[in-house]
Design an enzyme around this catalytic site. Structure first.
Site, PDB file in Angstrom:
ATOM      1  N   VAL A  42      -0.385   0.317  -3.848  1.00 12.63           N
ATOM      2  CA  VAL A  42      -0.079   0.166  -5.271  1.00 12.63           C
ATOM      3  C   VAL A  42       1.346  -0.370  -5.359  1.00 12.63           C
ATOM      4  O   VAL A  42       2.305   0.361  -5.112  1.00 12.63           O
ATOM      5  CB  VAL A  42      -0.199   1.511  -6.031  1.00 12.63           C
ATOM      6  N   GLU A  43       1.468  -1.649  -5.663  1.00 14.08           N
ATOM      7  CA  GLU A  43       2.785  -2.263  -5.731  1.00 14.08           C
ATOM      8  C   GLU A  43       3.430  -2.038  -7.089  1.00 14.08           C
ATOM      9  O   GLU A  43       2.769  -1.668  -8.062  1.00 14.08           O
ATOM     10  CB  GLU A  43       2.673  -3.763  -5.438  1.00 14.08           C
ATOM     11  N   CYS A  71       4.388   5.982   6.428  1.00 16.37           N
ATOM     12  CA  CYS A  71       3.002   6.463   6.423  1.00 16.37           C
ATOM     13  C   CYS A  71       2.700   7.302   7.656  1.00 16.37           C
ATOM     14  O   CYS A  71       1.952   8.276   7.581  1.00 16.37           O
ATOM     15  CB  CYS A  71       2.037   5.297   6.301  1.00 16.37           C
ATOM     16  N   GLU A 128      -2.047   4.518   2.869  1.00 17.13           N
ATOM     17  CA  GLU A 128      -2.131   5.796   3.569  1.00 17.13           C
ATOM     18  C   GLU A 128      -1.465   6.910   2.767  1.00 17.13           C
ATOM     19  O   GLU A 128      -1.983   8.020   2.683  1.00 17.13           O
ATOM     20  CB  GLU A 128      -1.461   5.710   4.952  1.00 17.13           C
TER      21      GLU A 128
END
Length: 140
Positions: A45-46, A96, A57
């Protein structure tokens, strides 16, 4: 290919299709497999403020925690777009790896990570990706 591995990779590809990646156009999907058979997915999700971007992740782990999961992580699949980069398997970034370590550590597991590329799936344990990890035991 094992049924779990195949199911995880398929779930990660499905998640990647839902990515919100208008800036990089690099859609990533992740799928987490738990010892009770549950699969939890996430997608990147930018954000226009790039530092606020969330990796697939991290989103999947947050969803798992939100569902009350504390440990039990046995496998993870991470996929990227087939038409970007050199087609090599992608691995979780450092953040992550640490996020995955947190949930894995709660259950004392060392999950296998399926790093998916165009023509290869690299299988590596989390402890190999993040040797000498920092975890909750360091805070006691």
């Amino acid at each position: 290919m094992s049924d779990i591995k195949e199911s995880l990779i398929e779930a990660a590809h499905a998640a990647a299709k839902e990515a919100y990646a208008p800036y990089s156009n690099y859609q990533v999907g992740a799928a987490l497999f738990f010892d009770d058979g549950a699969i939890i997915t996430g997608t990147n999700v930018e954000n226009a403020s790039y530092g606020l971007t969330l990796c697939a992740e991290t989103v999947a782990v947050a969803r798992a925690f939100g569902e009350g999961r504390r440990g039990g992580l046995t496998a993870v699949a991470v996929v990227g777009p087939k038409d970007k980069g050199d087609g090599a398997p992608i691995t979780p970034c450092g953040r992550c790896r640490q996020t995955l370590n947190e949930i894995a550590g709660l259950g004392g597991t060392d999950p296998v990570i399926y790093c998916v590329g165009n023509d290869e799936v690299r299988e590596v344990t989390l402890s190999k990706l993040l040797p000498h990890a920092f975890g909750p035991d360091h805070l006691a």
